[in-house]
Design a protein around this motif. Structure first.
Motif, PDB file in Angstrom:
ATOM      1  N   GLN A  34      43.213   6.509  15.207  1.00 13.59           N
ATOM      2  CA  GLN A  34      42.074   7.008  15.980  1.00 13.59           C
ATOM      3  C   GLN A  34      42.555   7.444  17.359  1.00 13.59           C
ATOM      4  OE1 GLN A  34      38.600   4.492  15.994  1.00 13.59           O
ATOM      5  NE2 GLN A  34      37.652   5.621  17.660  1.00 13.59           N
ATOM      6  N   VAL A  35      41.938   8.507  17.889  1.00 11.36           N
ATOM      7  CA  VAL A  35      42.378   9.101  19.147  1.00 11.36           C
ATOM      8  C   VAL A  35      41.579   8.548  20.330  1.00 11.36           C
ATOM      9  CG1 VAL A  35      42.661  11.257  20.435  1.00 11.36           C
ATOM     10  CG2 VAL A  35      43.127  11.201  17.968  1.00 11.36           C
ATOM     11  N   TYR A  36      42.315   8.109  21.343  1.00 12.03           N
ATOM     12  CA  TYR A  36      41.769   7.610  22.607  1.00 12.03           C
ATOM     13  C   TYR A  36      42.456   8.351  23.744  1.00 12.03           C
ATOM     14  CZ  TYR A  36      39.781   3.633  20.096  1.00 12.03           C
ATOM     15  OH  TYR A  36      39.043   2.845  19.246  1.00 12.03           O
ATOM     16  N   VAL A  37      41.875   8.274  24.940  1.00 12.25           N
ATOM     17  CA  VAL A  37      42.621   8.724  26.110  1.00 12.25           C
ATOM     18  C   VAL A  37      43.530   7.580  26.534  1.00 12.25           C
ATOM     19  CG1 VAL A  37      40.934  10.424  26.852  1.00 12.25           C
ATOM     20  CG2 VAL A  37      40.747   8.072  27.706  1.00 12.25           C
ATOM     21  N   ASN A  38      44.603   7.923  27.223  1.00 13.28           N
ATOM     22  CA  ASN A  38      45.664   6.960  27.538  1.00 13.28           C
ATOM     23  C   ASN A  38      45.297   6.097  28.743  1.00 13.28           C
ATOM     24  OD1 ASN A  38      48.019   5.560  27.654  1.00 13.28           O
ATOM     25  ND2 ASN A  38      49.340   7.332  28.043  1.00 13.28           N
ATOM     26  N   SER A  39      44.400   5.142  28.507  1.00 16.31           N
ATOM     27  CA  SER A  39      43.953   4.226  29.557  1.00 16.31           C
ATOM     28  C   SER A  39      44.346   2.801  29.203  1.00 16.31           C
ATOM     29  CB  SER A  39      42.424   4.306  29.715  1.00 16.31           C
ATOM     30  OG  SER A  39      41.953   3.255  30.530  1.00 16.31           O
TER      31      SER A  39
END
Length: 203
Positions: free
Chosen positions: A161-166
């Motif tokens: 699953q795609v997330y922003v890099n936080s």
């Protein structure tokens, strides 16, 4: 995504960022081009979320039965963006944003969402998405509030699953953040069939 499109992204393995040009493609595919477990996986949208490695890269889309019967449905097989924060659809307004868990999501058609999801949507987070076009390929990126780039977090059976890099990202299914991998999102122009006006009716 077609093999020719993936091959066009090969230069990203040596250079992460494409140089900007004035010729921005009107719509584009996205594929992970960083070395690692998601290399060459195409972006796929399903139930408002984004994934890498889902099937052969095809996405979930919908076209009304009457339109399908008339043979006027667009392809609907790839997740295609018409700009950095909007999906390429006949029914307008599917905006890409970041939810409270830092997952990359898309609203429903007409810039709306189901009532139960509205509290989770801050469409202003779509402002952080950028597209950097290049001569043959480009890069899709996210930069906002100290966040830079994307993460792919294990979901199920080789799907990420795609997330922003936080550092505050909350991976799915109770996974730990250190199981996620950063990736570069390369782009290649998507060319519509002659009789289509968008890549999908709606996602």
């Amino acid at each position: 995504m077609k093999p020719s499109s993936i091959l066009a992204l090969a230069p990203f393995l040596g250079v992460a960022c494409a140089q900007p040009t004035e010729n921005k493609p009107p719509r584009f595919d996205v594929v992970a081009v960083s070395e690692g477990p998601v290399q060459y996986y195409a972006l796929a949208q399903s139930s408002s979320f984004f994934y890498l490695g889902q099937g052969d890269g095809n996405t979930d889309s919908f076209c009304p039965p009457k339109i399908e019967k008339a043979g006027r449905c667009p392809p609907g097989k790839d997740t295609v963006l018409k700009d950095a924060h909007t999906l390429d659809t006949v029914v307008p307004g599917q905006i890409i944003y970041v939810d409270s868990n830092y997952a990359v999501r898309a609203t429903g058609p007409n810039s709306g969402a189901d009532d139960e999801d509205k509290d989770d949507i801050d469409v202003s987070t779509s402002d952080g998405f950028k597209h950097i076009p290049g001569d043959q390929s480009g890069q899709w990126d996210y930069q906002a509030d100290g966040v830079d780039g994307f993460l792919a977090c294990p979901y199920n059976n080789g799907i990420y699953q795609v997330y922003v890099n936080s550092a505050d990202a909350k991976p799915p299914r109770g996974q730990k953040l250190d199981t996620c991998v950063p990736f570069t999102a390369g782009t290649v122009e998507y060319k519509l069939p002659a009789n289509a006006t968008a890549a999908a009716w709606q996602y």
